[in-house]
Design an enzyme around this catalytic site. Structure first.
Site, PDB file in Angstrom:
ATOM      1  N   CYS A 110      65.507  96.154 -58.864  1.00 17.86           N
ATOM      2  CA  CYS A 110      64.283  95.172 -60.324  1.00 17.86           C
ATOM      3  C   CYS A 110      64.893  95.426 -61.646  1.00 17.86           C
ATOM      4  O   CYS A 110      63.731  94.098 -62.416  1.00 17.86           O
ATOM      5  CB  CYS A 110      63.668  94.441 -59.123  1.00 17.86           C
ATOM      6  SG  CYS A 110      62.443  96.262 -58.854  1.00 17.86           S
ATOM      7  N   TYR A 111      64.179  96.609 -61.043  1.00 18.43           N
ATOM      8  CA  TYR A 111      64.287  97.998 -62.721  1.00 18.43           C
ATOM      9  C   TYR A 111      65.214  98.111 -63.352  1.00 18.43           C
ATOM     10  O   TYR A 111      65.202  99.348 -63.380  1.00 18.43           O
ATOM     11  CB  TYR A 111      62.786  98.182 -62.849  1.00 18.43           C
ATOM     12  CG  TYR A 111      61.752  97.487 -61.850  1.00 18.43           C
ATOM     13  CD1 TYR A 111      61.376  96.452 -62.929  1.00 18.43           C
ATOM     14  CD2 TYR A 111      60.575  97.653 -61.554  1.00 18.43           C
ATOM     15  CE1 TYR A 111      59.745  96.222 -63.007  1.00 18.43           C
ATOM     16  CE2 TYR A 111      59.662  96.720 -60.753  1.00 18.43           C
ATOM     17  CZ  TYR A 111      58.888  96.340 -62.076  1.00 18.43           C
ATOM     18  OH  TYR A 111      58.138  94.986 -61.620  1.00 18.43           O
TER      19      TYR A 111
END
Lengths: 400, 133
Positions: free
Chosen positions: A140-141
């Protein structure tokens, strides 16, 4: 007739523009002229102020998300590391944090010209700040590194949160040794060369409510030029009473506040990056508290003068660093403010570290806010522990 | 005449001579030694406040002795906006050029009394004191 007021009564009068507000200095002359009983009938609020170095200060920042997103595992602001073991793109920058390449005290005494406090001052002055962050990647990051600049208005939140501010009272620091020493109380010349102190005495917030009859969670305050709140007791909150040789109560000692406010409302006039040679970097913070005059007893303490408030004189060459108990006597703020005091038969020049003129200015600003109806009193949902709670500091003992 | 602030630079050969004695004895000058130091190479620097009727003659005497004479152009200034009037400097200023006005507790700076020792630059917590060259 003795007076009893509630927070609601006072706030109603503030809303109508009828509240009578005096600064802690002004109320002293009023009490001298009219006495406690009559002054308590007339005055609704007394305002206080202090402006001094407060190491336990810092700011929670939320930077917003870049594209692609980065978790920001490590963060630096103008090369000063911030703690980022929080949620993604959040960090806490403490005022005593120093750049990683700072020589510290290796070239003794170090200068400590720039630290977290200076970053906060520049941030609040709306200057651009260099942001660097690194991270491991996640699904997600995914991003691993970013370098850019931010300004206070471009980021989401900047919350000043100071876990130990506004010390109730402080030592008057001296040096009995034979070399100059560099302390958080400034540079102390050898053989009682100077005596440094650091509260605004009769303007100082917690000295004017020594039993914590009005200060608690939710007390609305002046913080760094904006409105803030007391959110808890500060760390090392050990409220006690300073006693003279005959075990007579003199004044408050040992209380601290945990305070919080929106940095975006504040100003660099009231948050100033500060350096102590040989010691470190910090931030000078302006704090002001309103004291609601709920009854005569509260006014009695709020009207205490520099002649009635005392600081213990402590040797920083040996007693303080080695945690030896005892002091070299007590000295009143009135004496300290005259410029010299007598210690062990020597005339010693005194130097303040907190600004009395700025403390007075804070008390006046707060008074103006209340008079204009811009600032209502926050009624504490819970008062902070006072001297009766018997809190005292625990030593850190080393174990096998 | 107001005293002139000057910087003298002595070579290793002149640093041990009683030059100041001659300024007083032969030229009747009024001298205030602000700062004096000798470096490891035995060269000397001295900051003086000097006044008297034979000022010019005194200066030319110094130059004949091989001493460099320059006006003191270094000046300590206070950044008024940055100064918070805390007063931490006042116990370290040797000439009370920085002092507390009472009872207001405002810090004042009188540049005429400053001897450019630069102590205030070291002890000012908010870096409000600056040196101008």
């Amino acid at each position: 007739m003795s007076v009893e007021r509630t927070y609601q009564d006072i706030n109603e009068r503030i809303k109508k523009g009828k509240a009578v507000v005096l600064t802690a200095e002004e109320v002293i002359s009023k009490v001298k002229e009219k006495g406690v009983t009559r002054t308590a009938q007339e005055v609704d609020v007394v305002t206080t102020g202090t402006f001094g170095p407060m190491c336990s200060s810092g700011v929670f920042l939320n930077f917003g998300h870049s594209a692609p997103r980065i978790k920001m595992q490590k963060v630096w602001l103008n090369n000063v590391p911030a703690y980022s073991g929080i949620a993604a793109v959040d960090a806490y920058l403490g005022v005593t944090e120093l750049p990683e390449d700072d020589p510290l005290n290796s070239n003794y005494p170090g200068e400590f010209r720039y630290g977290g406090g200076h970053v906060i001052e520049e941030l609040v002055a709306r200057k651009p700040i260099k942001l660097k962050a690194t991270s491991y990647g996640t699904d997600c990051y995914p991003r691993r590194e970013i370098e850019t600049t931010i300004t206070l208005d471009e980021i989401n939140e900047a919350i000043l949160f100071n876990p130990r501010n506004c010390y109730q009272n402080y030592n008057c620091a001296v040096n009995l040794g034979d070399r100059t020493i560099y302390t958080y109380m400034g540079t102390l010349k050898p053989r009682l060369g100077n005596a440094n102190y650091s509260t605004s005495g009769q303007l100082s917030p917690l000295l004017k409510d020594p039993h914590f009859k009005t200060i608690g969670i939710g007390t609305r305050i002046f913080l760094g030029g904006g409105m803030g709140y007391v959110v808890w007791n500060g760390t090392q909150h050990f409220p006690g009473t300073l006693k003279d040789g005959n075990n007579r109560d003199l004044c408050g000692a040992g209380g601290t506040l945990s305070v919080m406010g929106d940095l975006k409302q504040m100003s660099p006039r009231w948050l100033v990056g500060t350096s102590f040679r040989g010691y470190g970097a910090t931030l000078t913070v302006g704090v002001g508290l309103p004291i609601p005059i709920l009854n005569e007893e509260i006014l009695y303490y709020a009207a205490k003068t520099d002649e009635e408030l005392y600081a213990p004189i402590v040797d920083y060459s040996d007693a303080y660093p080695n945690r030896k108990p005892g002091n070299l006597g007590l000295v009143s703020y009135a004496e300290l403010k005259k410029g010299t005091i007598r210690i062990m038969d020597k005339e010693v020049p005194t130097g303040p570290l907190s600004s009395y003129p700025r403390a007075r200015e804070i008390a006046h600003i707060l008074k103006e806010w209340i008079e204009k109806g811009d600032f209502l009193l926050g009624e504490p949902s819970q008062l902070l522990p006072g001297p009766a709670a018997g809190l005292s500091g625990k030593p850190l003992n080393e174990k096998e | 005449m107001a005293p002139e602030k000057i910087v003298l630079r002595f070579s290793a050969e002149t640093a041990d001579k009683p030059i100041i004695y001659h300024l007083v004895k032969d030229y009747d000058l009024i001298i205030n030694i602000v700062k004096a130091s000798i470096n490891p190479h035995k060269e000397g620097t001295m900051v003086l406040e000097l006044s008297g009727e034979k000022y010019k003659e005194g200066i030319s005497f110094l130059r004949k002795q091989g001493i460099t004479v320059q006006p003191l152009t270094q000046e300590v200034v206070r950044n008024e906006e940055r100064c918070t009037s805390c007063g931490a400097c006042t116990v370290h200023c040797p000439t009370q050029a920085l002092y507390m006005e009472r009872p207001s507790m405002e810090v004042k700076f009188d540049g005429d009394n400053c001897i450019v020792c630069l102590m205030c630059l070291k002890v000012c917590p908010v870096q409000a004191m600056e040196v101008r060259i």
